[in-house]
Design an enzyme around this catalytic site. Sequence first.
Site, PDB file in Angstrom:
ATOM      1  N   TYR A 214      -8.584   3.065 -12.449  1.00 49.40           N
ATOM      2  CA  TYR A 214      -9.924   3.037 -11.803  1.00 49.40           C
ATOM      3  C   TYR A 214     -10.398   1.383 -11.714  1.00 49.40           C
ATOM      4  O   TYR A 214     -11.276   0.983 -12.599  1.00 49.40           O
ATOM      5  CB  TYR A 214     -11.021   3.642 -12.703  1.00 49.40           C
ATOM      6  CG  TYR A 214     -10.754   5.191 -12.788  1.00 49.40           C
ATOM      7  CD1 TYR A 214      -9.919   5.877 -11.841  1.00 49.40           C
ATOM      8  CD2 TYR A 214     -11.390   6.102 -13.659  1.00 49.40           C
ATOM      9  CE1 TYR A 214      -9.850   7.227 -11.493  1.00 49.40           C
ATOM     10  CE2 TYR A 214     -11.069   7.479 -13.711  1.00 49.40           C
ATOM     11  CZ  TYR A 214     -10.348   7.858 -12.423  1.00 49.40           C
ATOM     12  OH  TYR A 214     -10.358   9.235 -12.636  1.00 49.40           O
TER      13      TYR A 214
ATOM     14  N   GLY B 165       3.120   6.047  -5.533  1.00 48.99           N
ATOM     15  CA  GLY B 165       3.513   4.449  -5.607  1.00 48.99           C
ATOM     16  C   GLY B 165       2.532   3.768  -6.632  1.00 48.99           C
ATOM     17  O   GLY B 165       2.819   3.089  -7.453  1.00 48.99           O
ATOM     18  N   GLY B 166       1.338   3.928  -6.367  1.00 43.31           N
ATOM     19  CA  GLY B 166       0.336   3.320  -7.125  1.00 43.31           C
ATOM     20  C   GLY B 166      -0.215   4.148  -8.409  1.00 43.31           C
ATOM     21  O   GLY B 166      -0.293   3.497  -9.492  1.00 43.31           O
TER      22      GLY B 166
ATOM     23  N   ARG C 122       0.883  -1.184   0.004  1.00 51.77           N
ATOM     24  CA  ARG C 122       0.089  -0.001  -0.001  1.00 51.77           C
ATOM     25  C   ARG C 122       0.804   1.370   0.054  1.00 51.77           C
ATOM     26  O   ARG C 122       1.663   1.473   0.755  1.00 51.77           O
ATOM     27  CB  ARG C 122      -0.964  -0.019   1.227  1.00 51.77           C
ATOM     28  CG  ARG C 122      -1.827   1.230   1.268  1.00 51.77           C
ATOM     29  CD  ARG C 122      -2.921   0.901   2.199  1.00 51.77           C
ATOM     30  NE  ARG C 122      -2.558   0.923   3.616  1.00 51.77           N
ATOM     31  CZ  ARG C 122      -3.494   1.164   4.566  1.00 51.77           C
ATOM     32  NH1 ARG C 122      -4.822   0.953   4.451  1.00 51.77           N
ATOM     33  NH2 ARG C 122      -2.978   1.384   5.970  1.00 51.77           N
TER      34      ARG C 122
ATOM     35  N   SER D 117      -4.720  -2.842  -2.228  1.00 48.65           N
ATOM     36  CA  SER D 117      -3.567  -2.612  -1.320  1.00 48.65           C
ATOM     37  C   SER D 117      -3.853  -3.068  -0.060  1.00 48.65           C
ATOM     38  O   SER D 117      -2.828  -3.143   0.914  1.00 48.65           O
ATOM     39  CB  SER D 117      -3.213  -1.198  -1.557  1.00 48.65           C
ATOM     40  OG  SER D 117      -4.222  -0.372  -1.295  1.00 48.65           O
TER      41      SER D 117
ATOM     42  N   GLY E  15      -1.550   8.276  -3.754  1.00 50.73           N
ATOM     43  CA  GLY E  15      -0.185   7.988  -3.536  1.00 50.73           C
ATOM     44  C   GLY E  15       0.727   7.996  -4.682  1.00 50.73           C
ATOM     45  O   GLY E  15       0.054   7.090  -5.889  1.00 50.73           O
TER      46      GLY E  15
ATOM     47  N   TYR F 283      -3.398  10.272 -14.642  1.00 47.52           N
ATOM     48  CA  TYR F 283      -3.799  11.443 -15.558  1.00 47.52           C
ATOM     49  C   TYR F 283      -4.334  12.610 -14.733  1.00 47.52           C
ATOM     50  O   TYR F 283      -4.469  12.452 -13.263  1.00 47.52           O
ATOM     51  CB  TYR F 283      -4.827  11.300 -16.339  1.00 47.52           C
ATOM     52  CG  TYR F 283      -6.115  11.355 -15.818  1.00 47.52           C
ATOM     53  CD1 TYR F 283      -6.816  12.513 -15.501  1.00 47.52           C
ATOM     54  CD2 TYR F 283      -6.668  10.312 -15.024  1.00 47.52           C
ATOM     55  CE1 TYR F 283      -7.970  12.914 -14.768  1.00 47.52           C
ATOM     56  CE2 TYR F 283      -7.850  10.370 -14.339  1.00 47.52           C
ATOM     57  CZ  TYR F 283      -8.624  11.551 -14.429  1.00 47.52           C
ATOM     58  OH  TYR F 283      -9.727  11.803 -13.654  1.00 47.52           O
TER      59      TYR F 283
ATOM     60  N   TYR G 257      -9.878   1.929 -17.691  1.00 46.03           N
ATOM     61  CA  TYR G 257      -8.688   2.613 -17.177  1.00 46.03           C
ATOM     62  C   TYR G 257      -8.047   1.841 -15.770  1.00 46.03           C
ATOM     63  O   TYR G 257      -9.022   1.596 -14.807  1.00 46.03           O
ATOM     64  CB  TYR G 257      -8.931   4.036 -16.746  1.00 46.03           C
ATOM     65  CG  TYR G 257      -7.860   4.894 -15.899  1.00 46.03           C
ATOM     66  CD1 TYR G 257      -6.359   4.494 -16.432  1.00 46.03           C
ATOM     67  CD2 TYR G 257      -7.996   5.845 -15.121  1.00 46.03           C
ATOM     68  CE1 TYR G 257      -5.515   5.212 -15.705  1.00 46.03           C
ATOM     69  CE2 TYR G 257      -6.905   6.540 -14.220  1.00 46.03           C
ATOM     70  CZ  TYR G 257      -5.603   6.339 -14.848  1.00 46.03           C
ATOM     71  OH  TYR G 257      -4.613   6.987 -14.329  1.00 46.03           O
TER      72      TYR G 257
HETATM   73  P1  FDA Z   1      -2.888   2.032  -3.269  1.00 46.30           P
HETATM   74  O1  FDA Z   1      -1.780   1.968  -2.291  1.00 46.30           O
HETATM   75  O2  FDA Z   1      -4.192   1.582  -3.064  1.00 46.30           O
HETATM   76  O3  FDA Z   1      -2.311   1.112  -4.368  1.00 46.30           O
HETATM   77  C1  FDA Z   1      -3.000   0.771  -5.716  1.00 46.30           C
HETATM   78  C2  FDA Z   1      -2.345  -0.455  -6.493  1.00 46.30           C
HETATM   79  O4  FDA Z   1      -0.921  -0.187  -6.567  1.00 46.30           O
HETATM   80  C3  FDA Z   1      -2.467  -1.690  -5.330  1.00 46.30           C
HETATM   81  O5  FDA Z   1      -2.691  -2.793  -6.370  1.00 46.30           O
HETATM   82  C4  FDA Z   1      -1.174  -1.602  -4.721  1.00 46.30           C
HETATM   83  O6  FDA Z   1      -0.903  -3.145  -4.306  1.00 46.30           O
HETATM   84  C5  FDA Z   1      -0.255  -1.194  -5.855  1.00 46.30           C
HETATM   85  N1  FDA Z   1       0.795  -0.495  -5.130  1.00 46.30           N
HETATM   86  C6  FDA Z   1       0.779   0.473  -4.208  1.00 46.30           C
HETATM   87  N2  FDA Z   1       2.118   0.865  -4.040  1.00 46.30           N
HETATM   88  C7  FDA Z   1       2.626   0.235  -4.938  1.00 46.30           C
HETATM   89  C8  FDA Z   1       4.363   0.300  -5.038  1.00 46.30           C
HETATM   90  N3  FDA Z   1       4.959   0.971  -4.398  1.00 46.30           N
HETATM   91  N4  FDA Z   1       4.696  -0.583  -5.898  1.00 46.30           N
HETATM   92  C9  FDA Z   1       4.167  -1.365  -6.256  1.00 46.30           C
HETATM   93  N5  FDA Z   1       2.648  -1.553  -6.413  1.00 46.30           N
HETATM   94  C10 FDA Z   1       2.073  -0.811  -5.447  1.00 46.30           C
HETATM   95  N6  FDA Z   1      -6.253   8.559 -10.787  1.00 46.30           N
HETATM   96  C11 FDA Z   1      -5.817   9.430 -11.878  1.00 46.30           C
HETATM   97  O7  FDA Z   1      -5.046   8.944 -12.702  1.00 46.30           O
HETATM   98  N7  FDA Z   1      -5.799  10.904 -11.678  1.00 46.30           N
HETATM   99  C12 FDA Z   1      -6.773  11.333 -10.629  1.00 46.30           C
HETATM  100  O8  FDA Z   1      -6.937  12.472 -10.601  1.00 46.30           O
HETATM  101  C13 FDA Z   1      -7.121  10.530  -9.512  1.00 46.30           C
HETATM  102  N8  FDA Z   1      -7.834  10.892  -8.512  1.00 46.30           N
HETATM  103  C14 FDA Z   1      -8.168   9.953  -7.652  1.00 46.30           C
HETATM  104  C15 FDA Z   1      -9.030  10.441  -6.569  1.00 46.30           C
HETATM  105  C16 FDA Z   1      -9.510   9.513  -5.666  1.00 46.30           C
HETATM  106  C17 FDA Z   1     -10.428  10.091  -4.458  1.00 46.30           C
HETATM  107  C18 FDA Z   1      -9.335   8.200  -5.603  1.00 46.30           C
HETATM  108  C19 FDA Z   1      -9.692   7.198  -4.685  1.00 46.30           C
HETATM  109  C20 FDA Z   1      -8.579   7.725  -6.809  1.00 46.30           C
HETATM  110  C21 FDA Z   1      -8.116   8.500  -7.624  1.00 46.30           C
HETATM  111  N9  FDA Z   1      -7.325   8.015  -8.823  1.00 46.30           N
HETATM  112  C22 FDA Z   1      -6.882   9.026  -9.646  1.00 46.30           C
HETATM  113  C23 FDA Z   1      -6.924   6.656  -8.942  1.00 46.30           C
HETATM  114  C24 FDA Z   1      -5.559   6.516  -8.466  1.00 46.30           C
HETATM  115  O9  FDA Z   1      -4.504   6.752  -9.530  1.00 46.30           O
HETATM  116  C25 FDA Z   1      -5.596   4.868  -8.215  1.00 46.30           C
HETATM  117  O10 FDA Z   1      -6.339   4.330  -7.422  1.00 46.30           O
HETATM  118  C26 FDA Z   1      -3.926   4.641  -7.649  1.00 46.30           C
HETATM  119  O11 FDA Z   1      -3.758   3.205  -7.864  1.00 46.30           O
HETATM  120  C27 FDA Z   1      -3.759   5.044  -6.248  1.00 46.30           C
HETATM  121  O12 FDA Z   1      -2.580   4.727  -5.917  1.00 46.30           O
HETATM  122  P2  FDA Z   1      -2.241   4.757  -4.290  1.00 46.30           P
HETATM  123  O13 FDA Z   1      -0.897   4.504  -4.180  1.00 46.30           O
HETATM  124  O14 FDA Z   1      -2.891   5.819  -3.698  1.00 46.30           O
HETATM  125  O15 FDA Z   1      -3.201   3.513  -4.325  1.00 46.30           O
END
Ligand code: FDA
Length: 507
Positions: free
Chosen positions: A447, A157-158, A83, A93, A155, A165, A444
Amino acid sequence: IVQLKFYQCINLNSELSIPFPTAFSTPQNASFNSILQSTAQNLRCLDPSIPKPLLIFTPLTEKHVQAAVICAKELNNIHLRVRSGGHDYECLSYISKTIEPFIIVDLSKLRSISVDIQDNSAWVQAGATLGELYYTISQKSKMRGFPAGVCPSVGLGGYITGGGYGALMRRYGLAADNAIDAHIVDAEGRVLDRESMGEDLFWAIRGGGGGSFGIILSWKVRLVPVPETVTVFTVPKTLQQNGTKLLYKWLHIADKLDEDLFLRAIVQVAEKRIKTSYNALFLGKTERLIQIMEESFPELGITKQDCIQMSWIESVLYIGDFPPKTPPEVLLQAKPLFRSYFKAKSDFVREPIPETGIEGLWKRLTEEDASPLVIFNPYGGRMSEISESEIPFPHRKGVICKIQYLTSWNSTDEPDAEAKHLDWIRRLYDYMGPYVSNFPREAYVNYRDLDLGMNEKGTSSFTQATLWGTKYFKNDNFNRLVRVKTKVDPHNFFRHEQSIPVLPLMN
Ligand code: FDA
């Protein structure tokens, strides 16, 4: 016992040994729920019936992350979920419905950012948020930015692993198009950079989706120029104010507008009434923006009074929907503006939707009891200049816009609330089928939508994964992702409900 062995193994394999409560939390610890919930965006996944991890490990150093992979392998390949920002739409995550037991590796303590204006680049650790990166860049220069998302609590990372975008995409492409190096822990527990991982793996991690290829420790990203003054506006239009015809016109021009202009259409429903609004970021001043709007979209009637000039960092807060005059330091809090129970889906539009199609969408939106939201996100500009195979994200030339459908609700008061909302959004998705891209019906990957299909119980099947893989990546990119996966992680160590499968012969 497993938790204890994992803990001992981490300390044996790290330079810095850590006392248990500092970085490890089990369901028996009082802090467990608050750590689990800390960055979880989708409350739908925190239901007590959903399996919880054996342990949450919060590494303090990159070496600890490396140790997590080595130790998980030593402990009979115990399953890891990684995560960073916790914004995964299906919560992959921090929950695992198909593979148990599992451990969460929570990167929230790895969030350092180092900006080098001379080199036009920044190194940013995976646990940092988009907002923290934006803020840090703006502290170093008012004339640099980074093309990333509209929601600052996401984040890094994800986010970059799925493309990423935001409001600068028509000018500079995706965040992943601007990732120039990375550090990753691979399935062997090695720390690799771009050179040592090779171009195939570096290609795969920039858009092939998180959780399939390794754990990203940090990204090196290219900064982009932004003008000292940008202009924004948000203009609401009801259906009585020609809302349908305006959206119809928008679908004809959104991807052809000047690439300095990002103009999205947002549809909400309040008291069963459709409310549309047009929300813009323009990389320039008001006069030129008005000229562009008069030439391309005079029907919207934008005047000087609608426009607000500001710095790029202020526009980040504006587009992110923060209240006016919110200081940019709020970006350092890394807190989302809202959290709810939600379900979303995505589509890509390649032909303008006819007015009758739009009217049918209005009808379905008013049938939903919760708070449905539809966002039309414009493409074109730089997005259509980058080839479909440059990185795994294939939705490029010919795409007019992406649509996001989202419904959210705030409580589970009604016993069948979730089922009801899921049913509604699935019916809406069926309705939209004829109006959006087909063969494949593109989606996407950031999403994430498990309705598109799932790996079963920790295994992966190429045939099954083509169901969602071709939608997220199209055929050729999906096949290349599978080849890379088979090469770098033949035993499928990094896996989840929609991870990239390993080719059958190697399994
Ligand atoms: P999270 O930690 O939940 O990880 C997402 C996935 O990636 C999981 O499968 C996880 O295991 C894996 N992962 C996480 N960290 C990793 C790492 N270090 N190495 C390898 N794998 C890893 N998208 C977009 O393009 N533009 C936008 O403006 C937005 N806005 C937005 C708003 C809100 C409120 C939400 C809930 C989501 C978005 N998103 C978005 C979507 C967002 O890009 C997508 O959910 C990402 O995967 C989130 O990354 P996080 O690290 O926050 O998620």
